[in-house]
Design an enzyme around this catalytic site. Sequence first.
Site, short mmCIF file in Angstrom:
data_model
loop_
_atom_site.label_atom_id
_atom_site.label_comp_id
_atom_site.label_asym_id
_atom_site.label_seq_id
_atom_site.Cartn_x
_atom_site.Cartn_y
_atom_site.Cartn_z
NE ARG A 9 -5.91 0.02 4.85
CZ ARG A 9 -6.39 -1.31 5.44
NH1 ARG A 9 -5.68 -2.35 5.12
NH2 ARG A 9 -6.74 -0.85 6.74
NE ARG A 44 -8.93 -7.85 1.28
CZ ARG A 44 -7.34 -8.11 1.71
NH1 ARG A 44 -7.07 -9.07 2.78
NH2 ARG A 44 -6.56 -7.24 1.20
NE ARG A 73 -2.28 -7.14 -1.78
CZ ARG A 73 -2.00 -7.43 -0.56
NH1 ARG A 73 -1.79 -6.25 -0.05
NH2 ARG A 73 -1.90 -8.73 -0.33
CB SER A 129 -7.01 -7.91 11.49
OG SER A 129 -7.23 -6.49 11.33
CD GLU A 164 -6.16 -8.98 7.40
OE1 GLU A 164 -6.64 -8.03 7.77
OE2 GLU A 164 -4.97 -8.84 7.11
#
Length: 420
Positions: free
Chosen positions: A258, A384, A273, A348, A345
């Site tokens: 990403r 993460r 991140r 999800s 988070e």
Amino acid sequence: MIDIRFVRENPDAVRESQRRRGNDEASVDALLAADEARRSALQAFETARASQKELSRSIGKASPEERPAVLAEAKELAERVKELEAAANEAEQEYLQANAAIQNIVLEGVPAGGEEDYEVLKHVGEPRGFDFEPKDHLDVAEALDAIDMARGTKVSGSRFYYLKGVGARLELALLTMAVDQAEAAGFTMMTTPTLVNPDIMAGTGFLGAHSDEIYYLPADDQYLVGTSEVALAGYHKDEIVDLSNGPLRYAGWSSCYRREAGSYGKDTRGIIRVHQFNKVEMFSYCRVEEAEEEHRRFLAWEEEMLAKVELPYRVINTAAGDLGSSAAQKFDCEAWLPTQNRFMEVTSTSNCTTFQARRLGIRERFDGETRTAATLNGTLATTRWLVALFENHQRPDGSLYIPEALRPYLGGRESFEPVA
């Protein structure tokens, strides 16, 4: 892509979905107008083509005196058919663009609004009370010689890193435990491509408003995936799948990429991140009627993993404006970060209803006919998670407690000790 029949029959419901997402309601009227123009153009083309075929059959029956006039009429009609075909093709493209502007229709119960308008569904576990000043995840990891950010930046730039030693082992253990759980639940394990073609990336809905998050390789006209969801969604492209015995479930293990565009200055420390990470992703093809129940199963499997790593977390119902184009509803599990006094988070799960499958041409047989399938996805573990593990399971002497469920994947070790 939205089912145009649903839009025709339920325009107010689609407008309401757009409102809840914070999108322009006028796009619904634009889609209906484009649909009407497309159907009119197609009808005009097909009517003219039918006349052309009828006229062609009459040429051989025409007398020598009539033939020149009939041939002239046939030539004129052929030009007209060609123009009408071009107009119909143009109208089809305009319709497709108008349809692509409508994001998936949100389900009942999804809160309206943006990123901060989520609904907290529940809290599980209590944040740990520390009798010492806890360190952030990077300080804990560096004391264990588990992460090397400096050399990751030297080699690849900012937001890259090396996992080493116990850090690499811990990530491997976590992902392997996720795969074991997925297989026990009936998922087929997959290692997936991380480069995909444009039609696959577009079909899953990732080339919309957030396409700047995706790495594109122009020399090859391919994209690096940000989740194995993309490759798993494309696995059955243009196929008819058999869902008569229940959902088809796959668990994809892949590296993910990403660009983190727009996140300048946000979560720059450590591995919260980053540009590259590993993940085990659940994916399901199921019947539309079963999608909401399957979504609840996905959430339960994610919570099962969080229980195994002994993390306090909360579950939120994501607001419509923060769903992304393909999701009709999304639940996030967020683990507690003690040094930042906030939730982060870690998983999800999204119910994409028929949005992705319609774009990708994935159907199932039902009552003697074919119809579009539903797709769902959900994170089962990712790099993460190490952030939350390092922060929540640190000890005052710098060692790291290993949750019991992870120990069989780490040779039975109960803790990691800091490097002298």
